[in-house]
Design a protein around this motif. Structure first.
Motif, PDB file in Angstrom:
ATOM      1  N   PRO A 164       0.784  -1.233   0.000  1.00  0.00           N
ATOM      2  CA  PRO A 164       0.000   0.000   0.000  1.00  0.00           C
ATOM      3  C   PRO A 164       0.824   1.297   0.000  1.00  0.00           C
ATOM      4  O   PRO A 164       0.458   2.251  -0.665  1.00  0.00           O
ATOM      5  CB  PRO A 164      -0.847  -0.113   1.265  1.00  0.00           C
ATOM      6  N   ASP A 165       1.933   1.327   0.708  1.00  0.00           N
ATOM      7  CA  ASP A 165       2.695   2.575   0.841  1.00  0.00           C
ATOM      8  C   ASP A 165       4.100   2.528   0.252  1.00  0.00           C
ATOM      9  O   ASP A 165       4.807   3.536   0.308  1.00  0.00           O
ATOM     10  CB  ASP A 165       2.815   2.954   2.324  1.00  0.00           C
ATOM     11  N   THR A 166       4.516   1.389  -0.277  1.00  0.00           N
ATOM     12  CA  THR A 166       5.887   1.266  -0.765  1.00  0.00           C
ATOM     13  C   THR A 166       5.972   0.356  -1.995  1.00  0.00           C
ATOM     14  O   THR A 166       5.107  -0.474  -2.222  1.00  0.00           O
ATOM     15  CB  THR A 166       6.822   0.688   0.316  1.00  0.00           C
ATOM     16  N   ILE A 167       7.036   0.544  -2.747  1.00  0.00           N
ATOM     17  CA  ILE A 167       7.384  -0.318  -3.873  1.00  0.00           C
ATOM     18  C   ILE A 167       8.695  -0.993  -3.499  1.00  0.00           C
ATOM     19  O   ILE A 167       9.639  -0.342  -3.045  1.00  0.00           O
ATOM     20  CB  ILE A 167       7.563   0.504  -5.170  1.00  0.00           C
ATOM     21  N   HIS A 168       8.760  -2.301  -3.682  1.00  0.00           N
ATOM     22  CA  HIS A 168       9.944  -3.073  -3.306  1.00  0.00           C
ATOM     23  C   HIS A 168      10.607  -3.616  -4.572  1.00  0.00           C
ATOM     24  O   HIS A 168       9.923  -4.083  -5.483  1.00  0.00           O
ATOM     25  CB  HIS A 168       9.539  -4.245  -2.402  1.00  0.00           C
ATOM     26  N   LEU A 169      11.927  -3.554  -4.620  1.00  0.00           N
ATOM     27  CA  LEU A 169      12.705  -4.038  -5.756  1.00  0.00           C
ATOM     28  C   LEU A 169      13.756  -5.025  -5.268  1.00  0.00           C
ATOM     29  O   LEU A 169      14.365  -4.812  -4.222  1.00  0.00           O
ATOM     30  CB  LEU A 169      13.414  -2.869  -6.453  1.00  0.00           C
ATOM     31  N   ARG A 170      13.970  -6.095  -6.051  1.00  0.00           N
ATOM     32  CA  ARG A 170      15.014  -7.054  -5.696  1.00  0.00           C
ATOM     33  C   ARG A 170      15.608  -7.667  -6.959  1.00  0.00           C
ATOM     34  O   ARG A 170      15.008  -7.634  -8.035  1.00  0.00           O
ATOM     35  CB  ARG A 170      14.501  -8.145  -4.767  1.00  0.00           C
ATOM     36  N   ASP A 171      16.770  -8.247  -6.804  1.00  0.00           N
ATOM     37  CA  ASP A 171      17.459  -8.957  -7.878  1.00  0.00           C
ATOM     38  C   ASP A 171      16.938 -10.393  -7.891  1.00  0.00           C
ATOM     39  O   ASP A 171      16.976 -11.084  -6.878  1.00  0.00           O
ATOM     40  CB  ASP A 171      18.955  -8.931  -7.611  1.00  0.00           C
ATOM     41  N   SER A 172      16.460 -10.859  -9.041  1.00  0.00           N
ATOM     42  CA  SER A 172      15.893 -12.208  -9.119  1.00  0.00           C
ATOM     43  C   SER A 172      16.928 -13.301  -8.866  1.00  0.00           C
ATOM     44  O   SER A 172      16.574 -14.408  -8.492  1.00  0.00           O
ATOM     45  CB  SER A 172      15.225 -12.435 -10.472  1.00  0.00           C
ATOM     46  N   LYS A 173      18.211 -12.978  -9.057  1.00  0.00           N
ATOM     47  CA  LYS A 173      19.265 -13.982  -8.818  1.00  0.00           C
ATOM     48  C   LYS A 173      19.501 -14.224  -7.333  1.00  0.00           C
ATOM     49  O   LYS A 173      19.996 -15.277  -6.954  1.00  0.00           O
ATOM     50  CB  LYS A 173      20.576 -13.544  -9.467  1.00  0.00           C
ATOM     51  N   PRO A 186      17.016 -13.602  -4.437  1.00  0.00           N
ATOM     52  CA  PRO A 186      15.776 -13.133  -3.819  1.00  0.00           C
ATOM     53  C   PRO A 186      15.817 -13.105  -2.292  1.00  0.00           C
ATOM     54  O   PRO A 186      15.029 -12.391  -1.675  1.00  0.00           O
ATOM     55  CB  PRO A 186      14.728 -14.129  -4.321  1.00  0.00           C
ATOM     56  N   GLU A 187      16.737 -13.836  -1.693  1.00  0.00           N
ATOM     57  CA  GLU A 187      16.828 -13.849  -0.233  1.00  0.00           C
ATOM     58  C   GLU A 187      17.616 -12.654   0.311  1.00  0.00           C
ATOM     59  O   GLU A 187      17.576 -12.368   1.506  1.00  0.00           O
ATOM     60  CB  GLU A 187      17.468 -15.157   0.254  1.00  0.00           C
ATOM     61  N   ALA A 188      18.298 -11.932  -0.560  1.00  0.00           N
ATOM     62  CA  ALA A 188      19.081 -10.765  -0.140  1.00  0.00           C
ATOM     63  C   ALA A 188      18.143  -9.611   0.207  1.00  0.00           C
ATOM     64  O   ALA A 188      16.973  -9.601  -0.192  1.00  0.00           O
ATOM     65  CB  ALA A 188      20.026 -10.357  -1.268  1.00  0.00           C
ATOM     66  N   PRO A 189      18.645  -8.632   0.947  1.00  0.00           N
ATOM     67  CA  PRO A 189      17.806  -7.459   1.242  1.00  0.00           C
ATOM     68  C   PRO A 189      17.343  -6.799  -0.054  1.00  0.00           C
ATOM     69  O   PRO A 189      18.010  -6.880  -1.081  1.00  0.00           O
ATOM     70  CB  PRO A 189      18.748  -6.532   2.004  1.00  0.00           C
ATOM     71  N   HIS A 190      16.188  -6.157   0.012  1.00  0.00           N
ATOM     72  CA  HIS A 190      15.657  -5.485  -1.176  1.00  0.00           C
ATOM     73  C   HIS A 190      15.553  -3.984  -0.935  1.00  0.00           C
ATOM     74  O   HIS A 190      15.621  -3.504   0.186  1.00  0.00           O
ATOM     75  CB  HIS A 190      14.303  -6.081  -1.570  1.00  0.00           C
ATOM     76  N   LEU A 191      15.404  -3.269  -2.019  1.00  0.00           N
ATOM     77  CA  LEU A 191      15.285  -1.817  -1.999  1.00  0.00           C
ATOM     78  C   LEU A 191      13.811  -1.449  -1.857  1.00  0.00           C
ATOM     79  O   LEU A 191      12.955  -2.048  -2.506  1.00  0.00           O
ATOM     80  CB  LEU A 191      15.840  -1.248  -3.305  1.00  0.00           C
ATOM     81  N   THR A 192      13.518  -0.460  -1.017  1.00  0.00           N
ATOM     82  CA  THR A 192      12.153  -0.009  -0.805  1.00  0.00           C
ATOM     83  C   THR A 192      12.058   1.466  -1.181  1.00  0.00           C
ATOM     84  O   THR A 192      12.868   2.272  -0.740  1.00  0.00           O
ATOM     85  CB  THR A 192      11.749  -0.195   0.671  1.00  0.00           C
ATOM     86  N   LEU A 193      11.068   1.790  -2.027  1.00  0.00           N
ATOM     87  CA  LEU A 193      10.895   3.156  -2.514  1.00  0.00           C
ATOM     88  C   LEU A 193       9.488   3.659  -2.234  1.00  0.00           C
ATOM     89  O   LEU A 193       8.536   2.878  -2.155  1.00  0.00           O
ATOM     90  CB  LEU A 193      11.097   3.197  -4.037  1.00  0.00           C
ATOM     91  N   ALA A 194       9.351   4.975  -2.172  1.00  0.00           N
ATOM     92  CA  ALA A 194       8.032   5.595  -2.130  1.00  0.00           C
ATOM     93  C   ALA A 194       7.418   5.468  -3.523  1.00  0.00           C
ATOM     94  O   ALA A 194       8.148   5.487  -4.520  1.00  0.00           O
ATOM     95  CB  ALA A 194       8.158   7.063  -1.737  1.00  0.00           C
ATOM     96  N   PRO A 195       6.101   5.336  -3.616  1.00  0.00           N
ATOM     97  CA  PRO A 195       5.476   5.246  -4.939  1.00  0.00           C
ATOM     98  C   PRO A 195       5.831   6.420  -5.855  1.00  0.00           C
ATOM     99  O   PRO A 195       6.008   6.240  -7.063  1.00  0.00           O
ATOM    100  CB  PRO A 195       3.984   5.208  -4.625  1.00  0.00           C
ATOM    101  N   SER A 196       5.971   7.625  -5.312  1.00  0.00           N
ATOM    102  CA  SER A 196       6.317   8.788  -6.140  1.00  0.00           C
ATOM    103  C   SER A 196       7.728   8.657  -6.718  1.00  0.00           C
ATOM    104  O   SER A 196       7.977   9.065  -7.856  1.00  0.00           O
ATOM    105  CB  SER A 196       6.191  10.082  -5.336  1.00  0.00           C
ATOM    106  N   THR A 197       8.640   8.078  -5.966  1.00  0.00           N
ATOM    107  CA  THR A 197      10.006   7.856  -6.456  1.00  0.00           C
ATOM    108  C   THR A 197      10.005   6.820  -7.568  1.00  0.00           C
ATOM    109  O   THR A 197      10.669   6.992  -8.591  1.00  0.00           O
ATOM    110  CB  THR A 197      10.919   7.408  -5.303  1.00  0.00           C
TER     111      THR A 197
END
Length: 59
Positions: A28-37, A39-50
């Motif tokens: 609802p409040d964030t977009i999450h990005l990760r490397d498919s290679k 997936p267990e590593a930490p991921h990046l979290t962004l605001a929807p506007s970013t």
């Protein structure tokens, strides 16, 4: 939110043979990005506007 609670998607442009893909999950409040290679590593979290500004650069 941890990886198990998110629904991850790859671009429709990603091939089925694997490789280097960016996966995206929206909450609802964030977009999450990760490397498919790694997936267990930490991921990046962004605001929807970013995320919208990032996507807008490529249109």
């Amino acid at each position: 939110m941890n990886n198990e609670q998110l629904t991850w998607f790859k671009s429709s442009y990603s091939g089925g043979e694997g490789g280097e893909c960016l996966e995206v999950a929206a909450s609802p409040d964030t977009i999450h990005l990760r490397d498919s290679k790694t997936p267990e590593a930490p991921h990046l979290t962004l605001a929807p506007s970013t995320w919208a500004a990032f996507i807008g650069v490529f249109k």
